[in-house]
Design an enzyme around this catalytic site. Structure first.
Site, PDB file in Angstrom:
ATOM      1  N   SER A 185       6.425  -0.485  10.364  1.00 20.06           N
ATOM      2  CA  SER A 185       5.067  -0.405   9.835  1.00 20.06           C
ATOM      3  C   SER A 185       4.840   1.005   9.317  1.00 20.06           C
ATOM      4  CB  SER A 185       4.059  -0.710  10.950  1.00 20.06           C
ATOM      5  OG  SER A 185       2.770  -0.259  10.571  1.00 20.06           O
ATOM      6  N   HIS A 193       8.947   1.247   3.436  1.00 13.53           N
ATOM      7  CA  HIS A 193      10.043   1.259   4.417  1.00 13.53           C
ATOM      8  C   HIS A 193      10.912   0.021   4.169  1.00 13.53           C
ATOM      9  CE1 HIS A 193       7.625  -1.758   6.417  1.00 13.53           C
ATOM     10  NE2 HIS A 193       6.626  -0.902   6.618  1.00 13.53           N
ATOM     11  N   MET A 216       0.835  -1.205   0.000  1.00 11.58           N
ATOM     12  CA  MET A 216       0.000   0.000   0.000  1.00 11.58           C
ATOM     13  C   MET A 216       0.870   1.255   0.000  1.00 11.58           C
ATOM     14  SD  MET A 216      -3.399  -0.919   2.152  1.00 11.58           S
ATOM     15  CE  MET A 216      -2.728  -0.633   3.775  1.00 11.58           C
ATOM     16  N   HIS A 229       9.192  -3.401   3.473  1.00  5.59           N
ATOM     17  CA  HIS A 229       8.766  -3.615   2.087  1.00  5.59           C
ATOM     18  C   HIS A 229       9.973  -3.918   1.193  1.00  5.59           C
ATOM     19  CE1 HIS A 229       5.572  -0.632   3.522  1.00  5.59           C
ATOM     20  NE2 HIS A 229       4.857  -1.678   3.198  1.00  5.59           N
TER      21      HIS A 229
HETATM   22  P1  AMP Z   1       1.448  -2.966   3.463  1.00 11.10           P
HETATM   23  O1  AMP Z   1       1.962  -1.911   2.544  1.00 11.10           O
HETATM   24  O2  AMP Z   1       1.418  -2.571   4.892  1.00 11.10           O
HETATM   25  O3  AMP Z   1       0.156  -3.590   2.974  1.00 11.10           O
HETATM   26  O4  AMP Z   1       2.521  -4.130   3.407  1.00 11.10           O
HETATM   27  C1  AMP Z   1       2.913  -4.703   2.190  1.00 11.10           C
HETATM   28  C2  AMP Z   1       3.723  -5.956   2.456  1.00 11.10           C
HETATM   29  O5  AMP Z   1       4.874  -5.627   3.226  1.00 11.10           O
HETATM   30  C3  AMP Z   1       2.926  -6.997   3.256  1.00 11.10           C
HETATM   31  O6  AMP Z   1       3.236  -8.296   2.765  1.00 11.10           O
HETATM   32  C4  AMP Z   1       3.457  -6.787   4.642  1.00 11.10           C
HETATM   33  O7  AMP Z   1       3.353  -7.925   5.465  1.00 11.10           O
HETATM   34  C5  AMP Z   1       4.918  -6.457   4.358  1.00 11.10           C
HETATM   35  N1  AMP Z   1       5.519  -5.778   5.511  1.00 11.10           N
HETATM   36  C6  AMP Z   1       4.997  -4.743   6.218  1.00 11.10           C
HETATM   37  N2  AMP Z   1       5.810  -4.435   7.256  1.00 11.10           N
HETATM   38  C7  AMP Z   1       6.845  -5.305   7.200  1.00 11.10           C
HETATM   39  C8  AMP Z   1       8.019  -5.521   7.996  1.00 11.10           C
HETATM   40  N3  AMP Z   1       8.272  -4.770   9.073  1.00 11.10           N
HETATM   41  N4  AMP Z   1       8.865  -6.509   7.646  1.00 11.10           N
HETATM   42  C9  AMP Z   1       8.617  -7.287   6.556  1.00 11.10           C
HETATM   43  N5  AMP Z   1       7.539  -7.130   5.762  1.00 11.10           N
HETATM   44  C10 AMP Z   1       6.667  -6.161   6.074  1.00 11.10           C
END
Ligand code: AMP
Length: 289
Positions: A186, A35, A31, A38
């Site tokens: 996050s 960071h 999304m 990702h």
């Molecule tokens: P999001 O943008 O929050 O939907 O996350 C996109 C992807 O990145 C998802 O598969 C998350 O699980 C992964 N992700 C988010 N935070 C972390 C983290 N701290 N370490 C590894 N992967 C992450």
């Protein structure tokens, strides 16, 4: 210069061209507000696949009416620059209207696996997640899709969906990337103030305390959860949503701990919901299933 694609049909055509050139496609759905967590997924995709596609889409379907959809951090230019440096081949950043044109109403759901924890706290969230992930898989047609263990229930649901609905791809789950003090990275951490940022360490500290108890021979699920909870309670301003020891595939409670079992925790820190988890004995969700 990294290619930025807005239309699903254009993305599908580009994906077919990459595959036709014999390049196994790695896909990382996000999304945005990227960071190091990702980027760890992108790096793994880069190292193991012939081409890498990243999607950036703040999916309205997975946010409840009282949630942070409007204020969710968005910085597409910075994200695209980071992905260019990371060696990504294409960024799929569609508009919501392109993903959900008028009349779009089909949903992918798994009521059983979404019934507890994040699904109970956020009604409709996982139907939104599975629907968009299914759509993205169809558009991008990857050979391998990469997810972060940070969102463990999401991983379990995606793994289940891929198996149940015969998606022709492999899912790889990668470990959670953390700050030096243990806080899981996050996009929502930027909502935390200075005091909240300090308090937020209680989640990873609680997981570490429970893991230490397990390593020293404790096998009672209730005792491990109590050790985790004690760290949340100790920190003023940290309000538990849930803490549990579960089977990583079914998310059902485990009374007796074993290597590969999953500790999950969610808490509100100064109003911001934070999640974390740990696999007992190490490993990731795909390695212990
Ligand atoms: P999001 O943008 O929050 O939907 O996350 C996109 C992807 O990145 C998802 O598969 C998350 O699980 C992964 N992700 C988010 N935070 C972390 C983290 N701290 N370490 C590894 N992967 C992450």
């Amino acid at each position: 210069m990294i290619e930025r694609i807005r239309e699903p049909a254009a993305m599908a055509a580009r994906a077919r061209a990459l595959a036709a050139a014999g390049r196994a496609l790695g896909f990382v759905p996000t999304m945005g507000a990227l960071h190091r967590g990702h980027l760890s997924l992108v790096e793994r995709a880069r190292a193991t696949c012939g081409a890498v596609v990243v999607s950036i889409f703040v999916n309205p379907l997975q946010f409840g009416p009282a949630e942070d959809f409007a204020r969710y951090p968005r910085d597409l230019d910075a994200d695209v620059a980071l992905l260019g440096e990371a060696g990504c081949d294409a960024v799929f950043a569609p508009e919501a209207a392109a993903m959900y044109p008028p009349g779009s109403s089909t949903r992918v759901d798994n009521a059983a696996l979404a019934a507890r924890f994040e699904g109970a706290q956020r009604p409709g969230h996982f139907a939104g997640v599975l629907t968009v992930v299914a759509k993205l898989f169809h558009v991008v047609q990857p050979a391998v899709a990469f997810f972060g263990q940070k969102d463990a229930q999401q991983c379990a649901l995606v793994l289940r969906m891929v198996q149940d609905l015969d998606f022709p791809l492999r899912v790889e789950v990668l470990p959670t990337v953390r700050e030096p003090d243990g806080l899981a990275l996050s996009s929502r951490n930027r909502y935390l103030g200075a005091a909240g940022r300090v308090r937020a360490r209680a989640l990873s500290r609680g997981l570490a305390a429970a893991e230490a108890r397990f390593r020293s021979g404790e096998t009672s699920g209730a005792a491990l959860v109590a050790a985790l909870r004690a760290e949340l309670i100790r920190e003023e301003g940290v309000l538990e949503d849930y803490a549990a020891l579960v089977d990583p595939a079914t998310f059902q409670d485990l009374e007796v701990a074993r290597a590969g079992a999953l500790l999950v925790v969610a808490a509100r820190v100064d109003g911001t919901r934070l999640l974390d988890n740990a696999v007992l004995g190490g490993g990731t969700l795909t390695s212990v299933r």
